[in-house]
Design an enzyme around this catalytic site. Sequence first.
Site, PDB file in Angstrom:
ATOM      1  N   SER A 102      -1.937  -7.592  13.875  1.00 13.53           N
ATOM      2  CA  SER A 102      -1.353  -8.931  14.211  1.00 13.53           C
ATOM      3  C   SER A 102      -0.098  -8.354  15.125  1.00 13.53           C
ATOM      4  O   SER A 102       0.003  -8.126  15.861  1.00 13.53           O
ATOM      5  CB  SER A 102      -1.230  -9.916  12.934  1.00 13.53           C
ATOM      6  OG  SER A 102      -0.461 -10.968  13.271  1.00 13.53           O
ATOM      7  N   ASP A 241       1.074 -13.962  19.636  1.00 14.83           N
ATOM      8  CA  ASP A 241       1.333 -12.289  18.798  1.00 14.83           C
ATOM      9  C   ASP A 241       0.262 -11.599  19.216  1.00 14.83           C
ATOM     10  O   ASP A 241      -0.674 -11.827  20.109  1.00 14.83           O
ATOM     11  CB  ASP A 241       1.683 -12.749  17.301  1.00 14.83           C
ATOM     12  CG  ASP A 241       0.291 -13.077  16.652  1.00 14.83           C
ATOM     13  OD1 ASP A 241      -0.416 -13.610  17.342  1.00 14.83           O
ATOM     14  OD2 ASP A 241       0.002 -12.791  15.365  1.00 14.83           O
ATOM     15  N   ASP A 243      -2.400 -10.562  18.090  1.00 18.78           N
ATOM     16  CA  ASP A 243      -3.898 -10.948  18.073  1.00 18.78           C
ATOM     17  C   ASP A 243      -4.015 -12.327  18.281  1.00 18.78           C
ATOM     18  O   ASP A 243      -5.131 -12.846  18.198  1.00 18.78           O
ATOM     19  CB  ASP A 243      -4.714 -10.512  16.675  1.00 18.78           C
ATOM     20  CG  ASP A 243      -3.794 -11.567  15.506  1.00 18.78           C
ATOM     21  OD1 ASP A 243      -2.768 -11.988  15.591  1.00 18.78           O
ATOM     22  OD2 ASP A 243      -4.657 -11.664  14.510  1.00 18.78           O
ATOM     23  N   ASP A 245      -3.041 -15.089  17.250  1.00 22.67           N
ATOM     24  CA  ASP A 245      -3.221 -16.561  16.320  1.00 22.67           C
ATOM     25  C   ASP A 245      -2.068 -17.048  15.868  1.00 22.67           C
ATOM     26  O   ASP A 245      -2.081 -17.973  14.950  1.00 22.67           O
ATOM     27  CB  ASP A 245      -4.047 -15.993  14.763  1.00 22.67           C
ATOM     28  CG  ASP A 245      -3.245 -14.811  13.932  1.00 22.67           C
ATOM     29  OD1 ASP A 245      -2.209 -14.459  14.714  1.00 22.67           O
ATOM     30  OD2 ASP A 245      -3.773 -14.639  12.919  1.00 22.67           O
TER      31      ASP A 245
END
Length: 446
Positions: A102, A241, A243, A245
């Site tokens: 992340s 960010d 990833d 999400d």
Amino acid sequence: MARKYFGTDGIRGATNQGAMTAAMAMKVGMAAGAYFLRGDHRHRVVIGKDTRLSGYMLESALVAGFTSVGMDVVMVGPMPTPAVAMLTTSMRADIGVMISASHNPFADNGIKLFGPDGFKLSDDAESAIEALIDGDIPLVASDKIGRARRVEDAQGRYIHFAKSTFPADMRLDGLRIVVDCANGAAYKVAPSALWELGADIVAIGVTPNGTNINDGVGSTAPEALGETVVASGADIGIALDGDADRLIVVDETGTVVDGDQLMATIATGWARAGRLAGGGLVATVMSNLGLERHLAAQGLGLVRTKVGDRHVLEKMRTSGYNVGGEQSGHIILSDYATTGDGLVAALQILAEVKRAGAAASEVLHRFEPLPQLLRNVRFKGGKPLEADAVKAVIAAAEVELAANGRLVIRPSGTEPVIRVMAEGDDAAQVEAVVARICDAVRVAAG
């Protein structure tokens, strides 16, 4: 019971150490594959990743693990976490895997697992997989080994999905948008989707090299986005960010708009259109009291959960809400997705800006946040929050804030830290309260 490998969002850690080695990834693939081998159909897993250097290593190890227990593997390459969840269901896969840490630095990585319904796994499922990791997992006969393939059009599938969540009668013509992809998983799909909807795009954070993910860019470092918005004369900036999400926005002046303001914008817009389910939204205990007051003024409610998007989603599912999220920008819109989706949330924000025909600064700043202060107190051991002296200071602070503020004190789930957060109408009072509590915790912790 505490789990050995899984944390609040999958398995995560420094690569080539502890639980984040190639050997462990292979074991995770074997265990998760064995857990989801149900029925007599051909079993399938979808694997995506972000742009970290270690992603290739972990992907190969996971492929070896899954195929060794008889699962076919579909690799989709660098893709947002929500895209993997979406592709898991659309490809009728038994399990989805996202390789990502992340918003963490590149040296970390993680493994997130999704069930066939596209939702993150339950605690019971993760515990069962942990038990398999530490046991002997039977391998299939040589003629039953799974096959692996790459799907080349996965990015196009996700772009099409994301665009389908945007109003069909609307385009983004006339908007100059800076999009910051954090040198992460959305570096291709986010700029493409926005361009296809007609926006004039200025893209930053779109040159990943394996080690620059989240490095001075993305939702956790919005300064670069704000500077680019002002310098390029853009109407708005969106930052994802690593990833993709999470979403953070800056308006045309370069001012950051956090998840609380974004949730307020979406919820009030959906309420106006008769689309908001549950009569409000779900957020965590960390969301600002100003959000709660703003929603109440609109006749809408706010339900709070523990920190973590999985707690938000659980409450949304059990109580019938379709908007929820975190102040950090993890926004879940369950009409469209089974997890937070930064691009889909951004499209809803852009629709509100376009519909209003006003500057982003006018549309997105829905309320004045109350002064809020969060401090961390590190401790070596023990349970300082159970000390009588600490309890007494906390109780006195709660009485002092009363109806004019809130107090949230909790131990971190990932490190030996006590998090002390207070907010209220009086900034000086908030700072004094936090200081007293932190001092008491330090003394109790020795």
